[in-house]
Design a protein around this motif. Structure first.
Motif, PDB file in Angstrom:
ATOM      1  N   ARG A 258       0.673  -0.933   0.197  1.00  0.00           N
ATOM      2  CA  ARG A 258      -0.291  -0.878   0.336  1.00  0.00           C
ATOM      3  C   ARG A 258       1.118   0.922  -0.158  1.00  0.00           C
ATOM      4  O   ARG A 258       2.067   1.072   0.568  1.00  0.00           O
ATOM      5  N   SER A 259       0.336   2.605  -0.172  1.00  0.00           N
ATOM      6  CA  SER A 259       1.170   3.637   0.031  1.00  0.00           C
ATOM      7  C   SER A 259       0.569   4.564   0.629  1.00  0.00           C
ATOM      8  O   SER A 259      -0.265   4.247   1.987  1.00  0.00           O
ATOM      9  N   LEU A 260       1.235   5.321   1.582  1.00  0.00           N
ATOM     10  CA  LEU A 260       0.842   6.529   2.640  1.00  0.00           C
ATOM     11  C   LEU A 260       0.389   7.344   2.173  1.00  0.00           C
ATOM     12  O   LEU A 260       0.521   8.058   0.567  1.00  0.00           O
ATOM     13  N   ASP A 261      -0.838   7.265   2.438  1.00  0.00           N
ATOM     14  CA  ASP A 261      -1.968   8.584   2.403  1.00  0.00           C
ATOM     15  C   ASP A 261      -1.634   9.827   3.128  1.00  0.00           C
ATOM     16  O   ASP A 261      -1.752   9.690   4.119  1.00  0.00           O
ATOM     17  N   LEU A 262      -0.684  10.667   2.852  1.00  0.00           N
ATOM     18  CA  LEU A 262      -0.524  12.038   2.830  1.00  0.00           C
ATOM     19  C   LEU A 262      -1.371  12.645   3.983  1.00  0.00           C
ATOM     20  O   LEU A 262      -1.083  13.253   5.493  1.00  0.00           O
ATOM     21  N   LYS A 263      -2.654  12.595   3.005  1.00  0.00           N
ATOM     22  CA  LYS A 263      -3.613  13.757   3.854  1.00  0.00           C
ATOM     23  C   LYS A 263      -4.393  12.910   4.822  1.00  0.00           C
ATOM     24  O   LYS A 263      -4.727  13.668   5.844  1.00  0.00           O
ATOM     25  N   SER A 264      -4.126  11.621   5.263  1.00  0.00           N
ATOM     26  CA  SER A 264      -4.500  10.551   6.782  1.00  0.00           C
ATOM     27  C   SER A 264      -2.991  10.890   7.629  1.00  0.00           C
ATOM     28  O   SER A 264      -4.145  11.035   8.535  1.00  0.00           O
ATOM     29  N   MET A 265      -2.311  10.959   7.159  1.00  0.00           N
ATOM     30  CA  MET A 265      -0.306  11.324   7.889  1.00  0.00           C
ATOM     31  C   MET A 265      -1.186  12.182   8.763  1.00  0.00           C
ATOM     32  O   MET A 265      -0.476  12.214   9.703  1.00  0.00           O
ATOM     33  N   ALA A 266      -1.361  13.190   8.164  1.00  0.00           N
ATOM     34  CA  ALA A 266      -1.065  14.887   8.380  1.00  0.00           C
ATOM     35  C   ALA A 266      -2.462  14.803   9.221  1.00  0.00           C
ATOM     36  O   ALA A 266      -1.869  15.704  10.173  1.00  0.00           O
ATOM     37  N   ALA A 267      -3.420  14.416   9.176  1.00  0.00           N
ATOM     38  CA  ALA A 267      -4.812  14.577  10.054  1.00  0.00           C
ATOM     39  C   ALA A 267      -4.459  13.565  11.419  1.00  0.00           C
ATOM     40  O   ALA A 267      -4.651  14.164  12.739  1.00  0.00           O
ATOM     41  N   ALA A 268      -3.912  12.581  11.228  1.00  0.00           N
ATOM     42  CA  ALA A 268      -3.225  12.079  12.606  1.00  0.00           C
ATOM     43  C   ALA A 268      -1.936  12.384  13.198  1.00  0.00           C
ATOM     44  O   ALA A 268      -2.247  12.519  14.494  1.00  0.00           O
ATOM     45  N   LEU A 269      -1.331  13.202  12.716  1.00  0.00           N
ATOM     46  CA  LEU A 269      -0.671  14.007  13.025  1.00  0.00           C
ATOM     47  C   LEU A 269      -1.365  15.657  14.102  1.00  0.00           C
ATOM     48  O   LEU A 269      -1.079  15.942  14.550  1.00  0.00           O
ATOM     49  N   GLY A 270      -2.261  15.693  13.696  1.00  0.00           N
ATOM     50  CA  GLY A 270      -2.930  16.522  13.993  1.00  0.00           C
ATOM     51  C   GLY A 270      -2.295  17.846  12.917  1.00  0.00           C
ATOM     52  O   GLY A 270      -2.604  18.911  13.352  1.00  0.00           O
ATOM     53  N   LEU A 271      -1.853  17.748  12.173  1.00  0.00           N
ATOM     54  CA  LEU A 271      -1.475  18.572  10.586  1.00  0.00           C
ATOM     55  C   LEU A 271      -2.353  18.806   9.072  1.00  0.00           C
ATOM     56  O   LEU A 271      -3.055  18.287   9.232  1.00  0.00           O
ATOM     57  N   LYS A 272      -2.200  20.302   8.291  1.00  0.00           N
ATOM     58  CA  LYS A 272      -3.089  20.426   7.589  1.00  0.00           C
ATOM     59  C   LYS A 272      -2.570  19.556   6.453  1.00  0.00           C
ATOM     60  O   LYS A 272      -2.612  19.283   5.997  1.00  0.00           O
ATOM     61  N   LYS A 273      -1.048  19.579   6.334  1.00  0.00           N
ATOM     62  CA  LYS A 273       0.101  18.736   5.501  1.00  0.00           C
ATOM     63  C   LYS A 273       1.230  18.209   5.073  1.00  0.00           C
ATOM     64  O   LYS A 273       1.910  19.181   6.679  1.00  0.00           O
ATOM     65  N   VAL A 274       1.498  16.798   5.431  1.00  0.00           N
ATOM     66  CA  VAL A 274       3.078  16.965   5.200  1.00  0.00           C
ATOM     67  C   VAL A 274       3.600  15.974   3.694  1.00  0.00           C
ATOM     68  O   VAL A 274       2.929  16.347   2.703  1.00  0.00           O
ATOM     69  N   GLU A 275       4.672  16.325   3.307  1.00  0.00           N
ATOM     70  CA  GLU A 275       4.646  15.629   2.749  1.00  0.00           C
ATOM     71  C   GLU A 275       6.289  14.857   2.212  1.00  0.00           C
ATOM     72  O   GLU A 275       6.972  14.601   3.730  1.00  0.00           O
ATOM     73  N   MET A 276       6.484  13.764   0.724  1.00  0.00           N
ATOM     74  CA  MET A 276       7.517  13.050   2.009  1.00  0.00           C
ATOM     75  C   MET A 276       8.905  13.480   2.109  1.00  0.00           C
ATOM     76  O   MET A 276       8.849  15.156   1.731  1.00  0.00           O
ATOM     77  N   ALA A 277       9.342  13.015   2.816  1.00  0.00           N
ATOM     78  CA  ALA A 277      10.561  13.228   3.517  1.00  0.00           C
ATOM     79  C   ALA A 277      11.848  13.268   2.484  1.00  0.00           C
ATOM     80  O   ALA A 277      11.750  12.263   1.896  1.00  0.00           O
ATOM     81  N   ASP A 278      12.782  14.195   2.546  1.00  0.00           N
ATOM     82  CA  ASP A 278      14.314  14.216   1.476  1.00  0.00           C
ATOM     83  C   ASP A 278      14.866  13.551   1.925  1.00  0.00           C
ATOM     84  O   ASP A 278      14.636  12.309   2.906  1.00  0.00           O
ATOM     85  N   PRO A 279      15.334  12.004   0.672  1.00  0.00           N
ATOM     86  CA  PRO A 279      15.931  10.602   1.639  1.00  0.00           C
ATOM     87  C   PRO A 279      17.125  11.306   2.855  1.00  0.00           C
ATOM     88  O   PRO A 279      17.333   9.797   3.063  1.00  0.00           O
ATOM     89  N   ALA A 280      17.488  12.429   1.982  1.00  0.00           N
ATOM     90  CA  ALA A 280      18.758  12.142   2.630  1.00  0.00           C
ATOM     91  C   ALA A 280      18.960  12.565   4.021  1.00  0.00           C
ATOM     92  O   ALA A 280      19.589  12.144   4.996  1.00  0.00           O
ATOM     93  N   ALA A 281      17.648  13.325   4.630  1.00  0.00           N
ATOM     94  CA  ALA A 281      17.413  13.619   5.300  1.00  0.00           C
ATOM     95  C   ALA A 281      16.778  12.951   6.496  1.00  0.00           C
ATOM     96  O   ALA A 281      17.255  12.774   7.937  1.00  0.00           O
ATOM     97  N   ALA A 282      15.673  12.052   5.353  1.00  0.00           N
ATOM     98  CA  ALA A 282      15.375  10.669   6.537  1.00  0.00           C
ATOM     99  C   ALA A 282      17.059   9.503   6.625  1.00  0.00           C
ATOM    100  O   ALA A 282      16.740   9.202   8.190  1.00  0.00           O
ATOM    101  N   GLU A 283      18.056   9.600   5.973  1.00  0.00           N
ATOM    102  CA  GLU A 283      18.880   8.914   6.081  1.00  0.00           C
ATOM    103  C   GLU A 283      19.788   9.993   7.734  1.00  0.00           C
ATOM    104  O   GLU A 283      19.804   9.009   9.176  1.00  0.00           O
ATOM    105  N   ARG A 284      19.553  10.548   7.385  1.00  0.00           N
ATOM    106  CA  ARG A 284      20.020  11.611   9.095  1.00  0.00           C
ATOM    107  C   ARG A 284      19.759  11.029  10.017  1.00  0.00           C
ATOM    108  O   ARG A 284      20.483  11.459  11.132  1.00  0.00           O
ATOM    109  N   ARG A 285      18.916  11.467   9.979  1.00  0.00           N
ATOM    110  CA  ARG A 285      17.430  12.113  10.743  1.00  0.00           C
ATOM    111  C   ARG A 285      17.635  10.332  11.692  1.00  0.00           C
ATOM    112  O   ARG A 285      17.917  10.166  13.848  1.00  0.00           O
ATOM    113  N   THR A 286      17.094   8.926  11.132  1.00  0.00           N
ATOM    114  CA  THR A 286      17.477   7.887  11.758  1.00  0.00           C
ATOM    115  C   THR A 286      18.102   7.199  11.833  1.00  0.00           C
ATOM    116  O   THR A 286      18.724   6.073  12.917  1.00  0.00           O
TER     117      THR A 286
END
Length: 169
Positions: A79-107
């Motif tokens: 399945r795919s990540l539904d960005l609208k549903s993800m934003a709603a779950a976090l209490g936000l209006k909008k989210v977008e996929m993170a830059d892969p390099a930022a994801a690697e640095r963060r994790t």
């Protein structure tokens, strides 16, 4: 199901965390083919399990400042990540996929092997609600070709995640 002996052979922050917290889990190692089109679907096929049981770890940019700038969504690999549903779950209006390099640095993990467990800098986490229906799920153990089988409730507890319907077909 617990396997301290595996933690020494895999040695990832994810397995170290699971051992430290005495969480029952199994490690599954398989040969990752660099030509595989999808890390998650490859894992499901090689482990001989339904793709809906294997979950991928995705990071999103929240648009917020500081540590809240990224969040983790955990969804089935078929399945795919539904960005609208993800934003709603976090209490936000909008989210977008993170830059892969930022994801690697963060994790502290590489793309295709990002585990929701033992991340260098943990983020707010949402697990797709479909996981609650399963006795066990599979998530990346911290590198390509390493999957961890564990109970969804243990994953939720260790990541501080909430369950929400965040996946779409």
């Amino acid at each position: 199901m617990a396997s301290k002996k595996h933690a020494h052979s895999t040695g990832t922050p994810a397995t170290v965390l699971l051992d430290r917290e005495s969480v029952p889990y199994k490690v599954h190692i398989y040969f990752h083919a660099p030509s595989a089109g999808s890390y998650g679907l490859e894992a499901a096929e090689l482990l001989g399990v339904e793709p809906g049981m294997v979950f991928k770890t995705l990071l999103v940019a929240t648009g917020e400042a500081g540590a809240a700038a990224l969040a983790v969504g955990i969804v089935p690999v078929d399945r795919s990540l539904d960005l609208k549903s993800m934003a709603a779950a976090l209490g936000l209006k909008k989210v977008e996929m993170a830059d892969p390099a930022a994801a690697e640095r963060r994790t502290g993990y590489v793309r295709g092997g990002i585990s929701p467990l033992g991340q260098r800098n943990p983020s707010r986490t949402v697990i797709d609600a479909s996981a609650m229906e399963m006795g066990k799920i599979y998530v990346s153990g911290g590198h390509r070709g390493l999957e961890i089988e564990l109970a969804p409730a243990d994953l939720q507890r260790l990541t501080g995640a909430l369950f929400a319907p965040i996946a779409s077909r």
